[in-house]
Enzyme design. Structure first.
Site, PDB file in Angstrom:
ATOM      1  N   ASN A 113       4.819  -2.907  16.706  1.00  0.00           N
ATOM      2  CA  ASN A 113       6.204  -2.128  16.428  1.00  0.00           C
ATOM      3  C   ASN A 113       6.257  -0.625  17.009  1.00  0.00           C
ATOM      4  O   ASN A 113       6.932   0.234  16.371  1.00  0.00           O
ATOM      5  CB  ASN A 113       6.327  -2.188  14.927  1.00  0.00           C
ATOM      6  CG  ASN A 113       6.091  -3.826  14.376  1.00  0.00           C
ATOM      7  OD1 ASN A 113       7.100  -4.509  15.007  1.00  0.00           O
ATOM      8  ND2 ASN A 113       5.535  -3.985  13.328  1.00  0.00           N
ATOM      9  N   HIS A 155      -5.851   1.206 -15.123  1.00  0.00           N
ATOM     10  CA  HIS A 155      -4.789   2.159 -14.302  1.00  0.00           C
ATOM     11  C   HIS A 155      -3.332   1.417 -14.386  1.00  0.00           C
ATOM     12  O   HIS A 155      -3.269   0.304 -14.180  1.00  0.00           O
ATOM     13  CB  HIS A 155      -5.154   2.213 -12.854  1.00  0.00           C
ATOM     14  CG  HIS A 155      -4.475   3.445 -12.201  1.00  0.00           C
ATOM     15  ND1 HIS A 155      -3.577   2.873 -11.216  1.00  0.00           N
ATOM     16  CD2 HIS A 155      -4.620   4.505 -12.118  1.00  0.00           C
ATOM     17  CE1 HIS A 155      -3.164   3.997 -10.408  1.00  0.00           C
ATOM     18  NE2 HIS A 155      -3.692   5.087 -11.105  1.00  0.00           N
ATOM     19  N   HIS A 157     -12.716   5.555  -9.198  1.00  0.00           N
ATOM     20  CA  HIS A 157     -13.490   6.940  -9.540  1.00  0.00           C
ATOM     21  C   HIS A 157     -15.179   6.832  -9.728  1.00  0.00           C
ATOM     22  O   HIS A 157     -15.487   7.842 -10.132  1.00  0.00           O
ATOM     23  CB  HIS A 157     -12.907   7.469 -10.853  1.00  0.00           C
ATOM     24  CG  HIS A 157     -11.710   7.921 -10.906  1.00  0.00           C
ATOM     25  ND1 HIS A 157     -11.130   9.042 -10.222  1.00  0.00           N
ATOM     26  CD2 HIS A 157     -10.482   7.189 -11.192  1.00  0.00           C
ATOM     27  CE1 HIS A 157      -9.724   9.022 -10.623  1.00  0.00           C
ATOM     28  NE2 HIS A 157      -9.375   8.067 -10.793  1.00  0.00           N
ATOM     29  N   LYS A 175     -10.424   9.580  -3.023  1.00  0.00           N
ATOM     30  CA  LYS A 175     -11.288  10.317  -4.375  1.00  0.00           C
ATOM     31  C   LYS A 175     -12.479  11.102  -3.816  1.00  0.00           C
ATOM     32  O   LYS A 175     -12.236  12.036  -3.174  1.00  0.00           O
ATOM     33  CB  LYS A 175     -11.521   9.521  -5.746  1.00  0.00           C
ATOM     34  CG  LYS A 175     -10.449   8.580  -5.994  1.00  0.00           C
ATOM     35  CD  LYS A 175      -9.152   8.923  -6.849  1.00  0.00           C
ATOM     36  CE  LYS A 175      -8.459   7.860  -7.088  1.00  0.00           C
ATOM     37  NZ  LYS A 175      -7.152   8.508  -7.200  1.00  0.00           N
TER      38      LYS A 175
HETATM   39  C1  PLP Z   1      -8.186   3.951 -11.602  1.00  0.00           C
HETATM   40  C2  PLP Z   1      -7.406   4.079 -10.226  1.00  0.00           C
HETATM   41  N1  PLP Z   1      -7.078   2.985  -9.404  1.00  0.00           N
HETATM   42  C3  PLP Z   1      -6.333   3.102  -8.512  1.00  0.00           C
HETATM   43  C4  PLP Z   1      -5.693   4.336  -8.283  1.00  0.00           C
HETATM   44  C5  PLP Z   1      -4.825   4.342  -6.990  1.00  0.00           C
HETATM   45  O1  PLP Z   1      -5.325   5.119  -5.760  1.00  0.00           O
HETATM   46  P1  PLP Z   1      -4.669   5.623  -4.656  1.00  0.00           P
HETATM   47  O2  PLP Z   1      -4.526   7.128  -5.343  1.00  0.00           O
HETATM   48  O3  PLP Z   1      -5.687   5.325  -3.583  1.00  0.00           O
HETATM   49  O4  PLP Z   1      -3.378   5.025  -4.580  1.00  0.00           O
HETATM   50  C6  PLP Z   1      -6.033   5.329  -8.776  1.00  0.00           C
HETATM   51  C7  PLP Z   1      -5.350   6.818  -8.391  1.00  0.00           C
HETATM   52  O5  PLP Z   1      -4.996   7.610  -9.205  1.00  0.00           O
HETATM   53  C8  PLP Z   1      -6.746   5.364 -10.007  1.00  0.00           C
HETATM   54  O6  PLP Z   1      -7.069   6.531 -10.903  1.00  0.00           O
END
Ligand code: PLP
Length: 368
Positions: free
Chosen positions: A37, A119, A191, A217
């Site tokens: 694309n 999360h 993390h 991270k």
């Molecule tokens: C535990 C956890 N999983 C997933 C994510 C999402 O990751 P990304 O920032 O790459 O979208 C975060 C982001 O803050 C997170 O803290």
């Protein structure tokens, strides 16, 4: 095969028999591309106009069309080598990877367990999947056990290092529980991944059947990967709507993440981060700062009141420190906190200045 693996395998077979199995192929640069694309041919424009940099910024298409390149494959291989998993697939963010995972693996017939504090992207994905998901009390094995007996879940989901608390999941015990119930352990390692062992408690994500890692991270980049068995990755490639219908990660982002991954092996970075965590927690203890229990780079300081946490963050800003003020719904009501994160880049002076300022702001007796 456990019930989830049988389900994935049966669905793959059904797709194959109908001629609908989707598989990835590396984009072959010798072919003339009439599939992507990249309408103006700008995907290959290099960052900063460096003509010797041949890695395109844009992937030009979704992975199954022509957006899966050698750069992606090399990063996947390095991630597998690092984690011990058989196969991987890349996403543009951890948020989309989690949503993709939950909505691809589970549907209304499935029962799933998750830690109370996982999360938002996992919760949103589980909601969208329509599955019957229950949450056990945070890091509470007894609570997880009770629900597992009641539910017979297909999978149990947790984080390795919890993003807002900085504590680690009891992965060894959760894995044993999953084995007893023939369920998968899914670990969001956003993390934990890339942080050397010496700089945090043992959050052994290698116990995971599926592991999510993010590059935004500890790797300081952007993007994410899901890692697991070949069966899992084949299933995701064939069915995952986020993967099939979205432009793949920038090849340059893949190269940058690979370079960063190699850097995480440098012992001096891990040692410095471990030293910084140790000196921050020691100073905080000496100054009686109300830190939550954590041995990771995430060091939350419990405040409680939403207004007070905002006020403290503002006062810290005026003193030259940027610290996150975390309030509900990100954390449970009544547990607003300052989320202090440490890095290998902080100096001893910066850490002692931060703890001294926190002490002055939080302990009225120290204000004199
Ligand atoms: C535990 C956890 N999983 C997933 C994510 C999402 O990751 P990304 O920032 O790459 O979208 C975060 C982001 O803050 C997170 O803290």
């Amino acid at each position: 095969m456990n019930p989830l693996e049988s389900k994935l395998s049966a669905e793959l077979e059904a797709l194959k028999s109908r001629g609908l199995l989707r598989q990835r192929r590396i984009h072959c640069e010798t072919l003339i591309d009439f599939a992507g694309n990249d309408y103006l041919g700008l995907a290959a424009v290099n960052a900063g106009g460096q003509s010797d940099n041949k890695t395109p910024v844009g992937s030009g298409a979704s992975p199954l069309v022509s957006g899966y390149s050698t750069q992606h494959q090399e990063l996947e291989r390095a991630l597998c080598q690092r984690t011990g998993h058989e196969a991987a697939l890349l996403f543009c963010s951890g948020f989309s990877a989690n949503q993709a995972l939950m909505t691809s693996l589970f549907n209304a017939q499935d029962r799933v367990l998750a830690d109370k504090l996982v999360h938002a992207s996992i919760i949103d994905g589980l909601r969208q999947s329509g599955s019957d998901f229950r949450r056990f009390r945070h890091n509470d094995l007894a609570s997880a056990r009770t629900l597992a007996v009641k539910q017979s879940p297909l999978a149990l989901i947790t984080e390795s290092v919890f993003s807002m608390d900085g504590d680690c999941a009891p992965l060894t015990e959760l894995k044993a529980l999953c084995d007893q119930h023939n369920a998968w352990l899914i670990v969001d390692d956003a993390h934990g991944f890339g942080v050397p062992k010496g700089a945090q408690a043992d959050c052994n994500s290698k116990l995971a059947d599926v592991q999510l890692v993010t590059f935004g991270k500890a790797l300081g980049c952007q993007g994410a990967a899901l890692l697991g068995s070949q069966l899992f990755v084949d299933y995701m490639v064939a069915t995952c709507r986020h993967y099939i219908y979205s432009t793949s990660l920038s090849p340059q982002a893949a190269v940058t993440a690979l370079t960063a991954l190699k850097k995480t092996d440098e012992p001096q970075l891990g040692n410095k981060l471990a030293d910084n965590i140790a000196s921050f927690t020691r100073l905080a203890a000496e100054l009686s700062l109300p830190l939550m229990a954590s041995s990771t780079p995430i060091q939350p300081l419990l405040v409680g009141d939403n207004h007070r946490v905002l006020e403290l963050a503002e006062l810290l800003k005026q003193s030259g420190f940027l610290v996150g003020a975390i309030r509900p719904p990100t954390v449970p009501a009544g547990s607003a906190r300052l989320r202090i994160t440490l890095s290998a880049h902080h100096t001893d002076e910066q850490i002692s200045a931060l703890t001294a300022t926190l002490s002055r702001l939080i302990n009225p007796l120290n204000r004199a």
